[in-house]
Design a protein around this motif. Structure first.
Motif, PDB file in Angstrom:
ATOM      1  N   THR A 212       0.818  -1.264   0.171  1.00 31.54           N
ATOM      2  CA  THR A 212       0.205  -0.017   0.004  1.00 31.54           C
ATOM      3  C   THR A 212       0.876   1.285  -0.050  1.00 31.54           C
ATOM      4  OG1 THR A 212      -2.117   0.845   1.016  1.00 31.54           O
ATOM      5  CG2 THR A 212      -0.180   0.146   2.540  1.00 31.54           C
ATOM      6  N   GLN A 213       0.492   2.218  -0.659  1.00 36.90           N
ATOM      7  CA  GLN A 213       1.154   3.470  -0.581  1.00 36.90           C
ATOM      8  C   GLN A 213       0.222   4.466  -0.750  1.00 36.90           C
ATOM      9  OE1 GLN A 213       3.731   5.723  -3.809  1.00 36.90           O
ATOM     10  NE2 GLN A 213       5.068   4.427  -2.793  1.00 36.90           N
ATOM     11  N   ILE A 214       0.483   5.661   0.236  1.00 33.49           N
ATOM     12  CA  ILE A 214      -0.542   6.828   0.246  1.00 33.49           C
ATOM     13  C   ILE A 214      -0.062   8.118  -0.465  1.00 33.49           C
ATOM     14  CG2 ILE A 214      -1.361   8.407   2.173  1.00 33.49           C
ATOM     15  CD1 ILE A 214      -1.179   6.030   4.025  1.00 33.49           C
ATOM     16  N   TYR A 226      -6.036  12.512   1.603  1.00 32.79           N
ATOM     17  CA  TYR A 226      -5.360  11.472   1.329  1.00 32.79           C
ATOM     18  C   TYR A 226      -6.017  10.184   0.404  1.00 32.79           C
ATOM     19  CZ  TYR A 226      -2.828  13.648   4.997  1.00 32.79           C
ATOM     20  OH  TYR A 226      -1.849  14.665   5.933  1.00 32.79           O
ATOM     21  N   ARG A 228      -5.047   6.264  -0.928  1.00 36.06           N
ATOM     22  CA  ARG A 228      -4.056   5.108  -0.831  1.00 36.06           C
ATOM     23  C   ARG A 228      -4.477   4.080  -1.795  1.00 36.06           C
ATOM     24  NH1 ARG A 228      -5.359   2.900   5.546  1.00 36.06           N
ATOM     25  NH2 ARG A 228      -7.055   1.682   4.737  1.00 36.06           N
ATOM     26  N   SER A 230      -3.787  -0.045  -2.674  1.00 34.61           N
ATOM     27  CA  SER A 230      -3.290  -1.349  -2.090  1.00 34.61           C
ATOM     28  C   SER A 230      -3.254  -2.372  -3.010  1.00 34.61           C
ATOM     29  CB  SER A 230      -4.311  -1.402  -0.789  1.00 34.61           C
ATOM     30  OG  SER A 230      -3.826  -0.359   0.200  1.00 34.61           O
TER      31      SER A 230
END
Length: 476
Positions: A212-214, A226, A228, A230
């Motif tokens: 996962t990256q935000i 924000y 994210r 995943s």
């Protein structure tokens, strides 16, 4: 003078904000005038592929391998391999970290071991300039998770609500009848100590989530601060106004034919000059590395588009699960100067032509018929002075040939002026043959690199034998 006053005012403002505990605007929100992007990634399996590589892009879609496509950082701790690197910049822009999975598949570890009894630590490097990096260290993040079995795919984001970083990663563990990867988080300021890990993201039943990256979205774009992405069987999108708050399910990318059975390792890039983003996805199932998917609304799955043919170029190496930093002009200048496309070369002895300079356990000598990376160096612009050279190891990037007590070692550049002077040489016509080369010490100009009993030394040269010992051919 007006420019100087503006700079001083900015410094004073930054100092005041830090002193009062307020946060600075993250400098990776680059201005349109800022020049480019830096990607940290790995390239494949094995001890060489699972290290840190850097690539650069001027437009975010066409990438060029730095360092001639070679390794830029090598792990010397834990499994001695790294995957899934994340680039982190401090709010003040004065410090950087790389955090990565401590994992080396195919070099003493298989997937079953990595999943069920892998490293509980992450590998961390630190820098103040993006070019000189510390020795790596291990940060144990999963050891405090009961029956936590590994620590994979780390990421970190500055949280203005708590004035520290939220560090998050995947750990495999049994819980409530299911053994699977869940995302955990802890808070940190220095990536050396962390708070007690807590569950961050868990999917229902037996469904795993590993990557996962935000990304932070500017005000006025979409309904969430924000977003994210995943990898959880799909490439799932979620939105929130708080990093540690409640997240809302937004959808996935199955509408454009991309699911978790095909792609993983989501990696965000915000174009510096427009409200458009790229979500890079690692095509692990087909072994093709990253694919860019563009969007004008990260929170809206229907806005994502597959790239047109010829609209992107990933460069010479396969780029896998990594992280992208929007560079300022000063950062880009340093990075490109540090890792130009310098070829790997060898140093052949003049009077023992079957022997080449090589390192072995960080000692330096000449040995017979060495063709591997231990005998390969990049002749860099000298660390201490113009018109000079320094010898950087190919398989231990950041390590240079350095004399100490007139003996030679392969040593990590510590950024000091003493190291720079000890690792810098004038390349001159060969003392025994002007068609070859000799290397005179920068800080001991009466001494040259020479071999003696096959060991490399820094000595005065006064005899015909010494002149032959101090003569080398630079060859590919």
């Amino acid at each position: 003078m007006s420019a100087l006053r503006a700079r001083l005012s900015a410094i004073l403002l930054a100092a005041c904000l830090l002193f009062t505990g307020q946060t600075l605007a993250a400098p990776d929100r680059a201005a349109a005038a800022d020049p480019g992007y830096l990607m940290a990634h790995f390239i494949g399996e094995g001890a060489t592929g699972q290290q840190i590589y850097f690539s650069h892009s001027a437009d975010g879609l066409r990438w060029r391998d730095l360092n001639g496509g070679g390794t830029t950082l090598r792990s010397t701790v834990g499994t001695r391999g790294v995957r899934d690197p994340a680039l982190v910049r401090s709010p003040g822009g004065d410090k950087y970290w790389i955090i990565a999975t401590d994992l080396c598949i195919g070099c003493g570890q298989d997937w079953n071991t990595a999943i069920n009894n892998g490293s509980r630590s992450l590998v961390v490097w630190e820098s103040t300039d993006l070019v000189t990096w510390s020795q790596p260290w291990l940060l144990n993040v999963a050891g405090a998770i009961p029956d936590g079995r590994n620590a994979w795919a780390p990421e970190a984001i500055w949280n203005p609500a708590t004035n520290d970083y939220v560090l998050y990663w995947a750990t495999n563990k049994p819980l409530n009848g299911a053994t699977k990867h869940r995302i955990y988080y802890a808070r940190t300021r220095d990536f050396r100590t962390i708070t007690t890990p807590q569950t961050y993201i868990e999917r229902p039943g037996t469904q795993e989530i590993i990557d996962t990256q935000i990304v932070e979205v500017p005000a006025g774009v979409g309904t969430h601060r924000y977003v994210r992405a995943s990898g959880d069987g799909q490439i799932t999108l979620e939105g929130s106004d708080s990093i540690l708050g409640t997240w809302t399910h937004l959808g996935n990318l199955s509408g454009i034919g991309l699911t978790g059975s095909q792609v993983e390792g989501p990696m965000w890039l915000k174009f510096r000059d427009r409200n458009e983003w790229v979500l890079y996805l690692d095509q692990y199932a087909s072994g093709r590395g990253y694919l860019p998917v563009t969007t004008t609304g990260p929170a809206v799955p229907g806005t994502y588009r597959l790239p047109a043919a010829g609209s992107y170029d990933m460069g010479g190496t396969k780029k896998r699960h990594g992280s992208i930093l929007n560079l300022t002009a000063a950062e880009e200048s340093r990075v490109l100067a540090r890792w130009p496309d310098t070829p790997a070369q060898r140093l052949q002895s003049y009077n023992f032509p079957d022997r080449y300079v090589r390192h072995a356990d960080f000692d330096v000598r000449i040995d017979q018929n060495v063709t591997g990376p231990d005998a390969q160096f990049r002749l860099r612009r000298g660390l201490a002075g113009s018109g000079t050279v320094s010898f950087e190891s190919v398989n231990y990037p950041g390590h240079f040939l350095r004399h100490s007590g007139y003996d030679f070692r392969l040593a990590l550049d510590d950024g000091t002026s003493q190291f720079a002077a000890d690792a810098t040489f004038h390349q001159v016509a060969g003392l025994a043959d002007a068609g070859w080369s000799s290397f005179r010490s920068y800080n001991h100009p009466d001494r040259y690199i020479r071999h003696y009993a096959y060991e490399l030394r820094l000595d005065p040269v006064t005899t015909a034998t010494a002149r032959s010992d101090a003569t080398f051919r630079v060859t590919s």
